[in-house]
Write an enzyme that holds these catalytic residues in place. Structure first.
Site, PDB file in Angstrom:
ATOM      1  N   VAL A   1      -2.047  -2.496   9.491  1.00 15.37           N
ATOM      2  CA  VAL A   1      -2.513  -1.140   9.527  1.00 15.37           C
ATOM      3  C   VAL A   1      -3.929  -0.898   9.144  1.00 15.37           C
ATOM      4  O   VAL A   1      -4.713  -0.099   9.366  1.00 15.37           O
ATOM      5  CB  VAL A   1      -1.447   0.012   8.929  1.00 15.37           C
ATOM      6  CG1 VAL A   1      -1.959   1.455   9.300  1.00 15.37           C
ATOM      7  CG2 VAL A   1       0.041  -0.428   9.672  1.00 15.37           C
TER       8      VAL A   1
ATOM      9  N   GLY B   1       1.161  -0.987  -0.090  1.00 13.08           N
ATOM     10  CA  GLY B   1      -0.032   0.031   0.008  1.00 13.08           C
ATOM     11  C   GLY B   1       0.883   1.153   0.029  1.00 13.08           C
ATOM     12  O   GLY B   1       1.759   1.357   0.886  1.00 13.08           O
TER      13      GLY B   1
ATOM     14  N   GLY C   1       0.055   4.346  -0.510  1.00 10.85           N
ATOM     15  CA  GLY C   1      -0.955   5.470  -0.262  1.00 10.85           C
ATOM     16  C   GLY C   1      -0.148   6.613   1.029  1.00 10.85           C
ATOM     17  O   GLY C   1       0.825   6.396   1.104  1.00 10.85           O
ATOM     18  N   PHE C   2      -1.007   7.252   1.678  1.00 11.06           N
ATOM     19  CA  PHE C   2      -0.415   8.122   2.424  1.00 11.06           C
ATOM     20  C   PHE C   2       0.227   7.736   3.814  1.00 11.06           C
ATOM     21  O   PHE C   2       1.383   7.812   3.781  1.00 11.06           O
ATOM     22  CB  PHE C   2      -1.779   8.992   3.182  1.00 11.06           C
ATOM     23  CG  PHE C   2      -2.342  10.089   1.958  1.00 11.06           C
ATOM     24  CD1 PHE C   2      -1.629  11.076   1.742  1.00 11.06           C
ATOM     25  CD2 PHE C   2      -3.584   9.610   1.446  1.00 11.06           C
ATOM     26  CE1 PHE C   2      -1.978  12.136   1.006  1.00 11.06           C
ATOM     27  CE2 PHE C   2      -3.792  10.736   0.440  1.00 11.06           C
ATOM     28  CZ  PHE C   2      -3.354  12.030   0.046  1.00 11.06           C
TER      29      PHE C   2
ATOM     30  N   ASN D   1      -7.656  -0.806   8.244  1.00 10.88           N
ATOM     31  CA  ASN D   1      -9.144  -0.698   9.111  1.00 10.88           C
ATOM     32  C   ASN D   1      -9.950  -1.746   8.585  1.00 10.88           C
ATOM     33  O   ASN D   1     -10.016  -1.902   7.264  1.00 10.88           O
ATOM     34  CB  ASN D   1      -9.462   0.489   9.250  1.00 10.88           C
ATOM     35  CG  ASN D   1      -8.823   1.272  10.312  1.00 10.88           C
ATOM     36  OD1 ASN D   1      -8.510   0.618  11.267  1.00 10.88           O
ATOM     37  ND2 ASN D   1      -8.561   2.641   9.998  1.00 10.88           N
TER      38      ASN D   1
ATOM     39  N   ARG E   1     -13.867   4.181   3.128  1.00 10.76           N
ATOM     40  CA  ARG E   1     -15.280   4.014   3.096  1.00 10.76           C
ATOM     41  C   ARG E   1     -15.638   5.327   2.121  1.00 10.76           C
ATOM     42  O   ARG E   1     -15.302   6.501   2.323  1.00 10.76           O
ATOM     43  CB  ARG E   1     -15.844   4.263   4.346  1.00 10.76           C
ATOM     44  CG  ARG E   1     -17.107   3.604   4.611  1.00 10.76           C
ATOM     45  CD  ARG E   1     -17.426   3.261   5.963  1.00 10.76           C
ATOM     46  NE  ARG E   1     -18.451   4.052   6.453  1.00 10.76           N
ATOM     47  CZ  ARG E   1     -18.999   4.305   7.611  1.00 10.76           C
ATOM     48  NH1 ARG E   1     -18.046   4.034   8.734  1.00 10.76           N
ATOM     49  NH2 ARG E   1     -20.112   5.013   7.959  1.00 10.76           N
TER      50      ARG E   1
ATOM     51  N   HIS F   1      -9.452  -0.761  18.313  1.00  9.63           N
ATOM     52  CA  HIS F   1      -9.549   0.771  17.725  1.00  9.63           C
ATOM     53  C   HIS F   1     -10.634   1.327  17.293  1.00  9.63           C
ATOM     54  O   HIS F   1     -11.089   1.092  15.890  1.00  9.63           O
ATOM     55  CB  HIS F   1      -8.203   0.392  16.362  1.00  9.63           C
ATOM     56  CG  HIS F   1      -7.962   1.636  15.799  1.00  9.63           C
ATOM     57  ND1 HIS F   1      -7.333   2.759  16.553  1.00  9.63           N
ATOM     58  CD2 HIS F   1      -7.787   2.077  14.556  1.00  9.63           C
ATOM     59  CE1 HIS F   1      -7.118   3.795  15.470  1.00  9.63           C
ATOM     60  NE2 HIS F   1      -7.588   3.173  14.351  1.00  9.63           N
TER      61      HIS F   1
ATOM     62  N   ARG G   1      -1.671  10.339  20.566  1.00 10.57           N
ATOM     63  CA  ARG G   1      -2.586  11.120  20.532  1.00 10.57           C
ATOM     64  C   ARG G   1      -2.927  11.627  22.161  1.00 10.57           C
ATOM     65  O   ARG G   1      -2.964  12.899  22.203  1.00 10.57           O
ATOM     66  CB  ARG G   1      -3.801  10.839  19.882  1.00 10.57           C
ATOM     67  CG  ARG G   1      -3.665  10.997  18.231  1.00 10.57           C
ATOM     68  CD  ARG G   1      -4.960  10.373  17.775  1.00 10.57           C
ATOM     69  NE  ARG G   1      -4.812  10.502  16.329  1.00 10.57           N
ATOM     70  CZ  ARG G   1      -5.198   9.445  15.292  1.00 10.57           C
ATOM     71  NH1 ARG G   1      -5.995   8.490  15.683  1.00 10.57           N
ATOM     72  NH2 ARG G   1      -5.048   9.683  13.985  1.00 10.57           N
TER      73      ARG G   1
ATOM     74  N   GLY H   1       1.468   4.255   3.778  1.00 12.60           N
ATOM     75  CA  GLY H   1       2.539   3.419   3.408  1.00 12.60           C
ATOM     76  C   GLY H   1       3.647   4.074   2.800  1.00 12.60           C
ATOM     77  O   GLY H   1       4.668   4.014   3.215  1.00 12.60           O
TER      78      GLY H   1
END
Ligand code: TXD
Length: 308
Positions: free
Chosen positions: A118, A9, A11-12, A120, A82, A175, A151, A14
């Site tokens: 990672v 992946g 993407g952002f 979801n 989603r 999570h 966080r 990865g």
């Protein structure tokens, strides 16, 4: 010889994970994505920063799993987000198909690697990866607790006007909305949080941490967090590759610990070169235990919807 990490992946999450790994000189990276050119392009772009950033680890990118051969660790960030009209169950079913296919490919080229999930829904995908891979459970885990706790630590440090790394704190459980912040096990500069903040302040920070992911999604409008998620997974990679045996909250397979069996959810674990060395059992009070069991029951409901 460098260690090797595959990130599936590009993407952002990865791509930022791959970037952080080489910039910290932790390992060479294979970056894989189903979209032609995406992983190759991002890998080349990161490599072109190496003369400036001064790292010597290498990234290669592509669509072929041969690139991932003999990895020490494989991080799976691939999936779809989603979309409007898509239910959480639809999303789970789509990502389950993606994760199953990836795990099968990974097993072919790196049968002994440690897997870090990672994608979801995190706890469900970690369970699925464990079942599909046939890898021992101490080598299959998910990243969520390090992020949720980071966080929490950041929000606590703001409330206390302290440097973020002065705060130690932990969030356990699944999570999602039912995750369990543990103020009783949290400290700032060595002092218990419960002595430094009143109940109302603690409640406010707990709530903000639990909704931390949604807060970012709300601001970004499209996409979700990736800077702190990539930092979190790379921190796990570091503890594993350098055999630091640090205790971190990770999504791990439980076999009776905390009274929970045959389920993946967030608990403190010691992370070293073979993966999870030990699951730490905190002495939770009645309410904390109830909250953890409640969170786990939500994860179990979703696991029941899997077919594998
Ligand atoms: O705490 C946590 N665990 C999380 C999880 C924190 C942040 C993000 N979280 C989840 O990670 C998020 O809900 C997603 O499920 C994943 C990845 O998030 P990201 O923001 O990186 O999503 P992107 O940018 O959409 O990237 C997903 C990439 C994209 O490039 C797709 O082309 C690729 O996954 N993809 C695939 N790659 C390989 N193979 C297959 N089949 C595939 N399908 C999609």
């Amino acid at each position: 010889m460098h260690n090797k990490v595959t990130v599936v992946g590009a993407g952002f999450v990865g791509a930022t994970t791959a970037q952080r790994i080489v910039e910290k000189s932790l390992a060479d990276v294979a970056l894989i994505d189903v979209v032609d050119g995406l992983a190759a392009g991002k890998a080349l772009d990161i490599m072109e920063s190496s003369p400036i950033e001064g790292f010597t680890c290498k990234i290669c990118g592509g669509t072929d799993y041969k690139l991932s051969e003999k990895s020490d660790i494989v991080i799976i960030t691939a999936g779809v987000a989603r979309k409007p009209g898509m239910s959480r169950d639809d999303l789970q079913a789509i990502n389950a198909r993606i994760v199953t296919e990836i795990v099968e490919n990974i097993k072919e080229f790196s049968p002994d690697s440690i897997l870090i999930m990672v994608t979801n829904p995190l706890d469900v995908m970690s369970y699925l990866a464990y079942k599909v891979s046939g890898t021992p459970s101490h080598k299959v885990m998910g990243m969520a607790g390090v992020l949720d706790s980071a966080r929490y630590r950041y929000f606590l440090s703001e409330a206390l006007c302290l440097a973020p790394d002065q705060v130690q704190a932990m969030i356990l459980g699944g999570h999602g909305d039912t995750m369990v912040p543990l103020p009783r096990f949290s400290t700032a500069s060595g002092r218990p949080i419960l002595e430094l903040l009143d109940q109302t302040q603690i409640e406010a920070v707990n709530e903000r941490a639990k909704k931390g992911g949604a807060e970012i999604v709300g601001l970004l409008k499209t996409g979700s967090a990736f800077y702190a998620p990539s930092s979190s997974v790379v921190d796990m990679v570091k503890s594993i590759l350098l055999d630091e045996a640090r205790v971190m909250p990770c999504c791990a397979y439980l076999q009776g610990e905390y009274g929970i069996d045959d389920l993946y959810c967030g608990v403190p674990v010691e992370l070293g070169k073979n993966g999870i060395k030990k699951i730490i059992q905190l002495d939770l009070d009645k309410k904390e235990k109830e909250d953890l069991l409640n969170s786990c029951s939500k994860v179990r409901e979703n696991i029941r919807k899997l077919s594998y």
